[in-house]
Design a protein around this motif. Structure first.
Motif, PDB file in Angstrom:
ATOM      1  N   CYS A   1       0.845  -1.199   0.000  1.00  0.00           N
ATOM      2  CA  CYS A   1       0.000   0.000   0.000  1.00  0.00           C
ATOM      3  C   CYS A   1       0.873   1.239   0.000  1.00  0.00           C
ATOM      4  CB  CYS A   1      -0.946  -0.007   1.202  1.00  0.00           C
ATOM      5  SG  CYS A   1      -0.140   0.382   2.758  1.00  0.00           S
ATOM      6  N   LEU A   2       0.205   2.392  -0.074  1.00  0.00           N
ATOM      7  CA  LEU A   2       0.891   3.686  -0.150  1.00  0.00           C
ATOM      8  C   LEU A   2       1.941   3.894   0.932  1.00  0.00           C
ATOM      9  CD1 LEU A   2      -1.749   6.506  -0.728  1.00  0.00           C
ATOM     10  CD2 LEU A   2       0.154   5.857  -2.217  1.00  0.00           C
TER      11      LEU A   2
ATOM     12  N   THR B   1       1.754   1.382  -4.149  1.00  0.00           N
ATOM     13  CA  THR B   1       1.311   2.620  -4.791  1.00  0.00           C
ATOM     14  C   THR B   1      -0.192   2.857  -4.649  1.00  0.00           C
ATOM     15  OG1 THR B   1       1.079   1.395  -6.849  1.00  0.00           O
ATOM     16  CG2 THR B   1       3.122   2.635  -6.566  1.00  0.00           C
ATOM     17  N   VAL B   2      -0.902   1.938  -3.983  1.00  0.00           N
ATOM     18  CA  VAL B   2      -2.348   2.124  -3.862  1.00  0.00           C
ATOM     19  C   VAL B   2      -2.751   2.219  -2.404  1.00  0.00           C
ATOM     20  CG1 VAL B   2      -3.037   1.001  -6.005  1.00  0.00           C
ATOM     21  CG2 VAL B   2      -2.685  -0.380  -3.947  1.00  0.00           C
ATOM     22  N   CYS B   3      -3.908   2.838  -2.184  1.00  0.00           N
ATOM     23  CA  CYS B   3      -4.474   2.872  -0.841  1.00  0.00           C
ATOM     24  C   CYS B   3      -5.681   1.943  -0.811  1.00  0.00           C
ATOM     25  CB  CYS B   3      -4.895   4.294  -0.471  1.00  0.00           C
ATOM     26  SG  CYS B   3      -5.642   4.372   1.168  1.00  0.00           S
TER      27      CYS B   3
ATOM     28  N   SER C   1      -8.397   4.775  -4.960  1.00  0.00           N
ATOM     29  CA  SER C   1      -7.746   5.782  -5.811  1.00  0.00           C
ATOM     30  C   SER C   1      -7.225   6.973  -4.988  1.00  0.00           C
ATOM     31  CB  SER C   1      -8.650   6.243  -6.956  1.00  0.00           C
ATOM     32  OG  SER C   1      -9.685   7.091  -6.473  1.00  0.00           O
ATOM     33  N   GLY C   2      -7.136   6.812  -3.676  1.00  0.00           N
ATOM     34  CA  GLY C   2      -6.571   7.867  -2.834  1.00  0.00           C
ATOM     35  C   GLY C   2      -5.080   8.008  -3.093  1.00  0.00           C
ATOM     36  N   LYS C   3      -4.599   9.247  -3.048  1.00  0.00           N
ATOM     37  CA  LYS C   3      -3.185   9.497  -3.305  1.00  0.00           C
ATOM     38  C   LYS C   3      -2.442   9.855  -2.014  1.00  0.00           C
ATOM     39  CE  LYS C   3      -2.880   8.626  -7.646  1.00  0.00           C
ATOM     40  NZ  LYS C   3      -3.393   7.265  -7.323  1.00  0.00           N
TER      41      LYS C   3
END
Lengths: 332, 160
Positions: free
Chosen positions: A139-140, A145-147, A152-154
């Motif tokens: 995860c982020l 790279t994803v939440c 699609s949260g950055k």
């Protein structure tokens, strides 16, 4: 079995030595206090320092001092010692209650206030073994790279899980930092950012040395915590309230709710509502409602987010019930 | 890294990389297999030992943090074959069931009894809050610790 990864261990015996070690080792090093948060995270590969600099032997960071105007707590003072310290109980009960509810009894004997302030953020998708996190594609916060909480949260929304943070924020505490670049002081309010990957304004080589809490007459404070197991757990939600009374009337008011996202949330609307009023059941109800409206738990921690949100009202009410005017000002 | 320890009253020196957990040194090099590894992340408490007189989770302590410190494990409670009143009470009153949590329970309880002569049930429950019993025999454990406290008081006062 969860072994620790390989690292070098340093045990400076003075603050000056610790600072120069951090200057030398730079971002390859992490400071370690009680280790109850850092070591499990290292076992899970969430942090991977090459060096640990232990502050345990730095005795100048230990102990609680107080005069008429301030309580000054050394960063390495154990949570168990703060929770039962007479000056903290009298002048900063929210902090005594918060430190007395961190983890379980063994953790409070290992853990320190500085360590709790600098606790890493937590999330159901990060506080897992490497194997678990890898299976989900990471995860982020680390390696990915994803939440998984905000699709699609950055921005990482791992939750601030330090019980001391909301208490110190409402109490207007100041935090002294020391680094190779010198001293600086941050208010507890400015200590946290909204980035769950690393939610502190403190640079990694800065050592929290002391926490300073102002003492005010007619000040009351309270702390409440929601957790899965009452005896031992991280918060699913916590809340601190501080009221300065002028006679029976609320002169200043502050409320901070945490374990929501990366930064503990100050409920400013609650202060606007409370200031100038006298405590009453109606006001308690209104304040609980305002907190409920302003705080929205995410699915970043265990248990149902809707239930956690409902419990905000309960925590606020319980904290307010214990934050009635001090006896002296009730008489006036 | 050379680490000097005082384990159950004996001076021990171990040569260990600093990241080895105290629990592994105790169970491995020192052969003290009383403290167990349950969760490995400080939740269950079966690895509880006394570090400088305070109960801590041995799986959360790196040996690099232990130089010059005193450790008491469950093996350090009894004198030879002689059980302490606490151990005897745990056995007599059903405080030890499957046994997995027992070494940690005993250390947490011992630490409590050293600072509280007459603990309340509340205090006992708070002291062992970091030790999880999956047999859920907590009531028996509380009774055992109460009995042990009484036995200790009697021992220190002498026969009436």
């Amino acid at each position: 079995m969860l072994p620790l990864p390989v690292f070098q261990h340093h045990s400076p015996s003075s603050l000056a030595e610790a600072v120069s070690l951090m200057a030398e080792l730079g971002d390859r090093a992490r400071l370690i206090a009680g280790g109850t948060d850092l070591l499990p995270n290292m076992k899970h590969g969430i942090v991977e320092p090459e060096h640990l600099v232990s502050l345990r032997a730095v005795t100048e960071l230990n102990g609680v001092q107080h005069d008429d105007a301030h309580i000054v707590i050394g960063a390495m003072t154990r949570l168990v010692d703060i929770a039962k310290h007479p000056a903290v109980l009298e002048h900063a009960p929210a902090l005594a209650e918060a430190t007395g509810q961190v983890g379980g009894p063994h953790h409070r004997r290992m853990g320190t206030l500085g360590g709790n302030l600098c606790l890493d953020t937590r999330c159901v998708y990060i506080n897992q073994t490497y194997f678990w996190r890898e299976a989900l594609g990471f995860c982020l916060k680390k390696d990915g790279t994803v939440c998984h909480v905000v699709k699609s949260g950055k921005k990482c929304v791992a939750a601030a899980s330090n019980d001391s943070a909301p208490a110190l924020m409402v109490l207007g505490a100041e935090i002294d930092l020391l680094s190779p670049r010198g001293k600086r002081t941050l208010s507890a309010n400015d200590f946290y950012t909204t980035d769950g990957i690393y939610n502190q304004s403190r640079k990694l080589d800065e050592i929290v040395t002391h926490i300073r809490i102002p003492i005010l007459a007619d000040r009351v404070s309270a702390f409440e915590k929601l957790r899965r197991r009452g005896a031992i757990d991280y918060p699913l939600l916590n809340c601190a309230i501080r009221i300065d009374y002028k006679g029976p009337q609320i002169d200043e008011f502050d409320m901070v709710v945490s374990a929501l996202a990366a930064r503990p949330k100050r409920v400013k609307a609650a202060a606007r509502l409370a200031i100038g009023k006298k405590p009453s059941d109606a006001l308690t109800k209104q304040l609980a409602e305002v907190a409920f409206k302003n705080c929205k738990p995410l699915t970043n921690l265990d248990n149902d987010a809707d239930w956690r949100r409902d419990m905000i009202r309960v925590l606020v009410r319980k904290a307010l019930e214990r934050a009635r005017p001090p006896v002296a000002s009730q008489a006036t | 890294m050379r680490v000097e320890l005082l384990v159950n009253g004996q001076e021990r020196v171990v040569e260990m990389p600093p990241m080895v957990r105290l629990l592994d040194v105790l169970r491995g090099q020192l052969g003290l297999i009383g403290a167990k590894e349950g969760c490995g992340e400080g939740e269950c408490g079966t690895c509880t030992v006394m570090l400088d007189g305070e109960p801590v989770n041995a799986c959360l302590v790196a040996i690099g943090q232990c130089n010059g410190r005193e450790i008491i494990t469950v093996e350090g409670l009894a004198e030879g074959e002689h059980l302490t009143p606490l151990q005897q009470c745990m056995a007599d009153h059903g405080g030890a069931q499957c046994g997995i949590c027992t070494p940690g329970m005993l250390i947490a309880a011992e630490a409590l009894l050293r600072r509280e002569r007459s603990p309340s049930d509340e205090q006992i429950r708070a002291a062992v809050a970091g030790n999880i019993c999956r047999c859920t025999g907590y009531q028996r454990i509380v009774i055992s610790i109460q009995e042990a406290a009484a036995a200790r008081r009697e021992q220190s006062e002498g026969p009436r």
